[in-house]
Design a protein around this motif. Structure first.
Motif, PDB file in Angstrom:
ATOM      1  N   GLY A  83       0.835  -1.204   0.000  1.00  0.00           N
ATOM      2  CA  GLY A  83       0.000   0.000   0.000  1.00  0.00           C
ATOM      3  C   GLY A  83       0.866   1.248   0.000  1.00  0.00           C
ATOM      4  N   ASN A  84       0.505   2.193  -0.845  1.00  0.00           N
ATOM      5  CA  ASN A  84       1.192   3.489  -0.916  1.00  0.00           C
ATOM      6  C   ASN A  84       0.233   4.548  -0.398  1.00  0.00           C
ATOM      7  OD1 ASN A  84       2.485   5.859  -1.607  1.00  0.00           O
ATOM      8  ND2 ASN A  84       2.223   5.598  -3.829  1.00  0.00           N
ATOM      9  N   TRP A  85       0.503   5.040   0.800  1.00  0.00           N
ATOM     10  CA  TRP A  85      -0.409   6.024   1.409  1.00  0.00           C
ATOM     11  C   TRP A  85      -0.203   7.431   0.843  1.00  0.00           C
ATOM     12  CZ3 TRP A  85      -1.673   5.386   7.335  1.00  0.00           C
ATOM     13  CH2 TRP A  85      -2.388   4.191   7.517  1.00  0.00           C
ATOM     14  N   LYS A  86       0.849   7.611   0.052  1.00  0.00           N
ATOM     15  CA  LYS A  86       1.153   8.953  -0.494  1.00  0.00           C
ATOM     16  C   LYS A  86       1.179   9.973   0.652  1.00  0.00           C
ATOM     17  CE  LYS A  86      -1.097   7.466  -4.700  1.00  0.00           C
ATOM     18  NZ  LYS A  86      -1.460   7.821  -6.048  1.00  0.00           N
ATOM     19  N   MET A  87       0.730  11.215   0.406  1.00  0.00           N
ATOM     20  CA  MET A  87       0.772  12.226   1.478  1.00  0.00           C
ATOM     21  C   MET A  87      -0.563  12.223   2.233  1.00  0.00           C
ATOM     22  SD  MET A  87       2.100  16.180   1.254  1.00  0.00           S
ATOM     23  CE  MET A  87       0.531  16.930   0.813  1.00  0.00           C
ATOM     24  N   GLY A 126      10.876   5.936  -7.963  1.00  0.00           N
ATOM     25  CA  GLY A 126      10.474   6.214  -9.336  1.00  0.00           C
ATOM     26  C   GLY A 126       8.980   6.215  -9.553  1.00  0.00           C
ATOM     27  N   HIS A 127       8.196   6.444  -8.478  1.00  0.00           N
ATOM     28  CA  HIS A 127       6.746   6.554  -8.670  1.00  0.00           C
ATOM     29  C   HIS A 127       6.474   7.660  -9.687  1.00  0.00           C
ATOM     30  CE1 HIS A 127       2.517   7.301  -7.873  1.00  0.00           C
ATOM     31  NE2 HIS A 127       2.469   6.117  -7.282  1.00  0.00           N
ATOM     32  N   SER A 128       5.448   7.484 -10.491  1.00  0.00           N
ATOM     33  CA  SER A 128       5.206   8.462 -11.573  1.00  0.00           C
ATOM     34  C   SER A 128       4.930   9.855 -11.021  1.00  0.00           C
ATOM     35  CB  SER A 128       4.057   8.010 -12.463  1.00  0.00           C
ATOM     36  OG  SER A 128       2.862   7.937 -11.719  1.00  0.00           O
ATOM     37  N   TYR A 157       4.572  -2.155 -12.270  1.00  0.00           N
ATOM     38  CA  TYR A 157       4.070  -1.558 -13.515  1.00  0.00           C
ATOM     39  C   TYR A 157       2.840  -0.738 -13.172  1.00  0.00           C
ATOM     40  CZ  TYR A 157       1.434  -1.005 -17.806  1.00  0.00           C
ATOM     41  OH  TYR A 157       0.685  -0.463 -18.829  1.00  0.00           O
ATOM     42  N   GLU A 158       2.961   0.575 -13.322  1.00  0.00           N
ATOM     43  CA  GLU A 158       1.864   1.480 -12.994  1.00  0.00           C
ATOM     44  C   GLU A 158       1.621   2.437 -14.156  1.00  0.00           C
ATOM     45  OE1 GLU A 158       1.274   1.835  -8.480  1.00  0.00           O
ATOM     46  OE2 GLU A 158       2.690   3.370  -9.084  1.00  0.00           O
ATOM     47  N   PRO A 159       0.663   2.111 -15.030  1.00  0.00           N
ATOM     48  CA  PRO A 159       0.354   3.055 -16.101  1.00  0.00           C
ATOM     49  C   PRO A 159      -0.071   4.393 -15.484  1.00  0.00           C
ATOM     50  CG  PRO A 159      -0.988   1.041 -16.275  1.00  0.00           C
ATOM     51  CD  PRO A 159      -0.252   0.961 -14.984  1.00  0.00           C
ATOM     52  N   ALA A 196      -3.673   5.314 -15.182  1.00  0.00           N
ATOM     53  CA  ALA A 196      -4.555   4.463 -14.366  1.00  0.00           C
ATOM     54  C   ALA A 196      -4.460   4.807 -12.883  1.00  0.00           C
ATOM     55  CB  ALA A 196      -4.195   2.987 -14.578  1.00  0.00           C
ATOM     56  N   ILE A 197      -3.500   5.657 -12.513  1.00  0.00           N
ATOM     57  CA  ILE A 197      -3.283   5.934 -11.091  1.00  0.00           C
ATOM     58  C   ILE A 197      -4.306   6.952 -10.593  1.00  0.00           C
ATOM     59  CG2 ILE A 197      -1.678   6.916  -9.414  1.00  0.00           C
ATOM     60  CD1 ILE A 197       0.594   5.701 -11.026  1.00  0.00           C
ATOM     61  N   GLY A 198      -5.110   6.525  -9.633  1.00  0.00           N
ATOM     62  CA  GLY A 198      -6.071   7.420  -8.998  1.00  0.00           C
ATOM     63  C   GLY A 198      -7.213   7.854  -9.892  1.00  0.00           C
ATOM     64  N   THR A 199      -7.398   7.177 -11.022  1.00  0.00           N
ATOM     65  CA  THR A 199      -8.426   7.608 -11.977  1.00  0.00           C
ATOM     66  C   THR A 199      -9.625   6.679 -12.030  1.00  0.00           C
ATOM     67  OG1 THR A 199      -7.347   6.340 -13.722  1.00  0.00           O
ATOM     68  CG2 THR A 199      -6.712   8.670 -13.504  1.00  0.00           C
ATOM     69  N   GLY A 240       0.011  -1.776 -10.553  1.00  0.00           N
ATOM     70  CA  GLY A 240      -0.580  -0.694  -9.771  1.00  0.00           C
ATOM     71  C   GLY A 240      -1.337   0.258 -10.663  1.00  0.00           C
ATOM     72  N   GLY A 241      -2.457   0.761 -10.149  1.00  0.00           N
ATOM     73  CA  GLY A 241      -3.288   1.698 -10.903  1.00  0.00           C
ATOM     74  C   GLY A 241      -4.738   1.338 -10.714  1.00  0.00           C
ATOM     75  N   SER A 242      -5.393   2.019  -9.736  1.00  0.00           N
ATOM     76  CA  SER A 242      -6.818   1.814  -9.485  1.00  0.00           C
ATOM     77  C   SER A 242      -7.172   0.367  -9.145  1.00  0.00           C
ATOM     78  CB  SER A 242      -7.653   2.316 -10.679  1.00  0.00           C
ATOM     79  OG  SER A 242      -7.484   3.712 -10.843  1.00  0.00           O
ATOM     80  N   VAL A 243      -6.279  -0.304  -8.398  1.00  0.00           N
ATOM     81  CA  VAL A 243      -6.626  -1.635  -7.887  1.00  0.00           C
ATOM     82  C   VAL A 243      -7.585  -1.457  -6.710  1.00  0.00           C
ATOM     83  CG1 VAL A 243      -5.765  -3.734  -6.787  1.00  0.00           C
ATOM     84  CG2 VAL A 243      -4.440  -2.650  -8.619  1.00  0.00           C
ATOM     85  N   ALA A 280       0.345  -6.390  -6.096  1.00  0.00           N
ATOM     86  CA  ALA A 280      -0.210  -5.084  -6.455  1.00  0.00           C
ATOM     87  C   ALA A 280       0.416  -3.990  -5.612  1.00  0.00           C
ATOM     88  CB  ALA A 280      -1.728  -5.085  -6.254  1.00  0.00           C
ATOM     89  N   LEU A 281       0.554  -2.825  -6.238  1.00  0.00           N
ATOM     90  CA  LEU A 281       0.880  -1.602  -5.504  1.00  0.00           C
ATOM     91  C   LEU A 281      -0.416  -0.797  -5.484  1.00  0.00           C
ATOM     92  CD1 LEU A 281       2.897   0.175  -4.041  1.00  0.00           C
ATOM     93  CD2 LEU A 281       3.714   1.014  -6.243  1.00  0.00           C
ATOM     94  N   VAL A 282      -0.924  -0.559  -4.290  1.00  0.00           N
ATOM     95  CA  VAL A 282      -2.279  -0.041  -4.114  1.00  0.00           C
ATOM     96  C   VAL A 282      -2.217   1.340  -3.476  1.00  0.00           C
ATOM     97  CG1 VAL A 282      -4.537  -0.519  -3.086  1.00  0.00           C
ATOM     98  CG2 VAL A 282      -3.027  -2.431  -3.696  1.00  0.00           C
ATOM     99  N   GLY A 283      -2.825   2.322  -4.112  1.00  0.00           N
ATOM    100  CA  GLY A 283      -2.856   3.664  -3.548  1.00  0.00           C
ATOM    101  C   GLY A 283      -4.078   3.861  -2.671  1.00  0.00           C
ATOM    102  N   GLY A 284      -5.114   4.483  -3.230  1.00  0.00           N
ATOM    103  CA  GLY A 284      -6.294   4.876  -2.462  1.00  0.00           C
ATOM    104  C   GLY A 284      -6.899   3.758  -1.629  1.00  0.00           C
ATOM    105  N   ALA A 285      -6.952   2.553  -2.195  1.00  0.00           N
ATOM    106  CA  ALA A 285      -7.612   1.449  -1.492  1.00  0.00           C
ATOM    107  C   ALA A 285      -6.751   0.856  -0.377  1.00  0.00           C
ATOM    108  CB  ALA A 285      -8.017   0.349  -2.486  1.00  0.00           C
TER     109      ALA A 285
HETATM  110  C1  PEP Z   1      -0.271   4.441  -6.620  1.00  0.00           C
HETATM  111  O1  PEP Z   1      -0.237   5.556  -6.143  1.00  0.00           O
HETATM  112  O2  PEP Z   1       0.789   3.789  -6.717  1.00  0.00           O
HETATM  113  C2  PEP Z   1      -1.551   3.914  -7.071  1.00  0.00           C
HETATM  114  C3  PEP Z   1      -1.545   2.811  -7.761  1.00  0.00           C
HETATM  115  O3  PEP Z   1      -2.682   4.618  -6.736  1.00  0.00           O
HETATM  116  P1  PEP Z   1      -4.224   4.137  -6.926  1.00  0.00           P
HETATM  117  O4  PEP Z   1      -4.304   2.717  -6.462  1.00  0.00           O
HETATM  118  O5  PEP Z   1      -5.004   5.073  -6.042  1.00  0.00           O
HETATM  119  O6  PEP Z   1      -4.543   4.274  -8.369  1.00  0.00           O
END
Ligand code: PEP
Length: 250
Positions: free
Chosen positions: A10-14, A94-96, A164-166, A169-172, A208-211, A228-233
């Motif tokens: 999980g990537n909590w970001k800020m 190297g996060h986008s 692999y994080e298009p 697809a991130i946060g969209t 990773g990307g909207s998982v 998976a690399l998971v942001g929001g979830a």
């Molecule tokens: C991310 O920030 O690496 C990511 C994948 O975010 P989200 O799951 O919210 O699209």
């Protein structure tokens, strides 16, 4: 070579201050799931406290970035050694959002990967194409170029992970088709084997990307998708643990 153990990170970001640690505690309490690794990468301010919450559990803690140097006059930065001392065992590189927002280049990410190795952190190195690059049919070329440019030869035989994080697809809420995810993951595996020989079969390749709980199982079942690399979830234990529940186990 045995396939890599799947990793759900999980990537909590800020996001997250002290009260959010209750979510990490709930994940740590449920982390004893055989055959899958669980990790959370909170903001740097929470790494030490979250590491204490996770102590004695199978939840691993990571940073979201690090400086290439161990110390020095770099106002606002955090070194790999500092993350390690705070309890981190992994670091996202190297996060986008850093490539785009802070102009991080493949060369800089290589230097940061070497710093992670120096400090004993496992790097999770992110790659991924923009929407324009996908529409122009350049996704595979971009991703393989980023892999070759961002991964130092010194990673051979060391623990590391690729995500692999298009970018689009991130946060969209958008995700590539399953066929497109599988195609990119196969290309990444082939590139890793070309670069590292048989050792290139060892690293997990995360998507990773909207998982979300609703789409994780079908993505995680794809060949060469090793987690998976998971942001929001990842911010809510219930969502994160639902994703873990749907992951194939080693
Ligand atoms: C991310 O920030 O690496 C990511 C994948 O975010 P989200 O799951 O919210 O699209």
């Amino acid at each position: 070579m045995t396939p890599p153990t799947p990793l759900i990170a999980g990537n909590w970001k800020m996001n997250g201050t002290g009260p959010a640690l209750v979510e990490a505690r709930a994940i740590a309490d449920a982390a004893d799931v055989a055959g899958v690794r669980l990790a959370l990468c909170p903001p740097a301010t929470l790494v030490e406290r979250m590491s204490r919450e996770a102590a004695g559990s199978r939840l691993e803690i990571g940073g979201q970035d690090c400086h290439a140097d161990a110390s020095g006059a770099f106002t606002g930065d955090v070194s790999a050694e500092m993350l390690r001392e705070a309890g981190a065992r992994l670091v996202i590189l190297g996060h986008s959002e850093r490539r785009a927002g802070y102009g991080e280049t493949d060369a800089l990410i290589t230097a940061k990967a070497l710093a992670a190795l120096r400090a004993g952190l496992e790097p999770i190195i992110c790659v991924g194409e923009t929407r324009a690059e996908r529409e122009e049919g350049r996704a595979l070329a971009v991703v393989t170029r980023q892999i070759r440019g961002s991964l130092p030869a010194e990673l051979a035989g060391k623990p590391f992970t690729v995500a692999y994080e298009p970018v689009w697809a991130i946060g969209t809420g958008l995700t590539p088709t399953l066929e497109d995810i599988a195609e990119v993951h196969h290309a990444i595996r082939a590139t890793l084997k070309d670069m590292f020989g048989e050792a290139g079969a060892a690293p997990a390749i995360l998507y990773g990307g909207s998982v979300k709980p609703g789409n994780a199982a079908e993505i995680l079942a794809l060949p060469e998708v090793g987690g998976a690399l998971v942001g929001g979830a990842s911010l809510k234990a219930a969502d994160f643990l639902a994703i873990v529940a749907g992951a194939p186990k080693a």
